[in-house]
Design a protein around this motif. Sequence first.
Motif, PDB file in Angstrom:
ATOM      1  N   TRP A 148       6.459  38.808  33.017  1.00  0.00           N
ATOM      2  CA  TRP A 148       5.391  37.827  32.894  1.00  0.00           C
ATOM      3  C   TRP A 148       4.582  37.833  34.184  1.00  0.00           C
ATOM      4  CZ3 TRP A 148       9.756  33.983  31.545  1.00  0.00           C
ATOM      5  CH2 TRP A 148      10.543  33.718  32.666  1.00  0.00           C
ATOM      6  N   VAL A 149       3.552  36.977  34.249  1.00  0.00           N
ATOM      7  CA  VAL A 149       2.591  37.065  35.352  1.00  0.00           C
ATOM      8  C   VAL A 149       3.100  36.311  36.579  1.00  0.00           C
ATOM      9  CG1 VAL A 149       0.252  36.468  36.103  1.00  0.00           C
ATOM     10  CG2 VAL A 149       0.634  37.325  33.782  1.00  0.00           C
ATOM     11  N   ASP A 150       3.127  36.994  37.722  1.00  0.00           N
ATOM     12  CA  ASP A 150       3.411  36.355  39.007  1.00  0.00           C
ATOM     13  C   ASP A 150       2.122  35.694  39.475  1.00  0.00           C
ATOM     14  OD1 ASP A 150       3.911  35.632  41.606  1.00  0.00           O
ATOM     15  OD2 ASP A 150       4.918  37.502  42.153  1.00  0.00           O
ATOM     16  N   GLU A 151       2.041  34.363  39.328  1.00  0.00           N
ATOM     17  CA  GLU A 151       0.790  33.653  39.601  1.00  0.00           C
ATOM     18  C   GLU A 151       0.369  33.734  41.064  1.00  0.00           C
ATOM     19  OE1 GLU A 151       1.450  29.756  38.159  1.00  0.00           O
ATOM     20  OE2 GLU A 151       1.348  30.337  36.043  1.00  0.00           O
ATOM     21  N   ARG A 152       1.312  33.950  41.959  1.00  0.00           N
ATOM     22  CA  ARG A 152       0.952  34.071  43.376  1.00  0.00           C
ATOM     23  C   ARG A 152       0.079  35.292  43.610  1.00  0.00           C
ATOM     24  NH1 ARG A 152       6.473  34.843  46.095  1.00  0.00           N
ATOM     25  NH2 ARG A 152       6.452  36.409  44.425  1.00  0.00           N
ATOM     26  N   MET A 162      -3.314  41.857  35.074  1.00  0.00           N
ATOM     27  CA  MET A 162      -2.392  41.166  34.176  1.00  0.00           C
ATOM     28  C   MET A 162      -1.373  42.145  33.590  1.00  0.00           C
ATOM     29  SD  MET A 162      -3.202  38.727  30.904  1.00  0.00           S
ATOM     30  CE  MET A 162      -3.842  37.431  31.963  1.00  0.00           C
ATOM     31  N   PHE A 176      -1.605  36.984  41.147  1.00  0.00           N
ATOM     32  CA  PHE A 176      -2.699  37.155  40.186  1.00  0.00           C
ATOM     33  C   PHE A 176      -4.057  36.824  40.801  1.00  0.00           C
ATOM     34  CE2 PHE A 176      -5.271  35.937  36.459  1.00  0.00           C
ATOM     35  CZ  PHE A 176      -5.158  37.107  35.732  1.00  0.00           C
ATOM     36  N   GLY A 177      -4.176  35.635  41.386  1.00  0.00           N
ATOM     37  CA  GLY A 177      -5.456  35.260  41.976  1.00  0.00           C
ATOM     38  C   GLY A 177      -5.839  36.131  43.159  1.00  0.00           C
TER      39      GLY A 177
END
Length: 325
Positions: free
Chosen positions: A264-268, A255, A270-271
């Motif tokens: 901000w968080v790159d959701e692609r 994070m 992150f997981g």
Amino acid sequence: MQVIFKIRRQKQDKSSWVQSYTLDVESGNTILDCLNRIKWEQDGSLTFRKNCRNTICGSCGMKINGRSALACKENIGSEIEKFSLAANGNIPEIMIAPFGNLPVVKDLVVDMKPFWDDLERVEPYISTNARNIPEREFLQTPEERSQLNQMGNCIMCGACYSECNAKEVNAGFVGPHALAKAYRMIADTRDSDTENRLENYNSTDGVWGCTRCYFCNAVCPMEVAPMDQIGKIKQEILPRHEANDSRSIRHRKVMIELVKDGGWVDERKFGLFVVGNYFKDLKGLLSLAPLGLRMLTRGKFPTSFDASEGTEEVRSIIEAIQQNR
């Protein structure tokens, strides 16, 4: 003025019911004053704990209008004002219930054994080796001692434990009260077992089980701020571990990395980075596949990422904090 007290009553291993009592009260009366009068004047079978009446012992913890509090601290006037209980000329109703996350013994009395057992799991006492100083006392400077004041204010009332969302979904979570005491041990210069303590707290039953809901901070009557103390333990743990060591460690580090990169968080990513361990954990990656497919078919999967405005400023702030730890 008249107030209706709706009290959730229960016998051990039985279903609960709500019983109402109407009382003439003054706005300055505490909830505990009113419970005493109900017991003395209306229903001697009503059961609750009490002792000091001065926010010292923590015995009279219960849920008052939905949040965990001390009955000796909260008064009628503030409850009516806080929840607008006298709106439209109605007789105010105050809801009283036993603490959450603990089994009910009778009425407002809960079994505190799980609470004390969880406290014992963090070994909330100075290590034996640190106490073994035969020549002199182990002296601390006023500055060193001041680091312990906030956690030392905890009166073990159980309000934070009762409100804890993490405890509700994970029975193994040690609880905010225990971790606040745990940080007191870490901050204490007399203790010699810091490294072992940090390893013991480095799990989802320890600090990484906290959901950061802030409820423990919100209800603490002594401003111990348990969630803040949990955060401090995390900050002690993180520099001692690499991202590959565990998913909990990776979650925090990824994070920070992504926020530094894009504001901000790159959701692609992150997981993939957290669950998939930077594409090294095949089982983790496969576990993401069903969710990824559902997102794609519903047009919810982001195909691109745009950095936020002020990314450079965000990055500089994070780096400054990291350098000054």
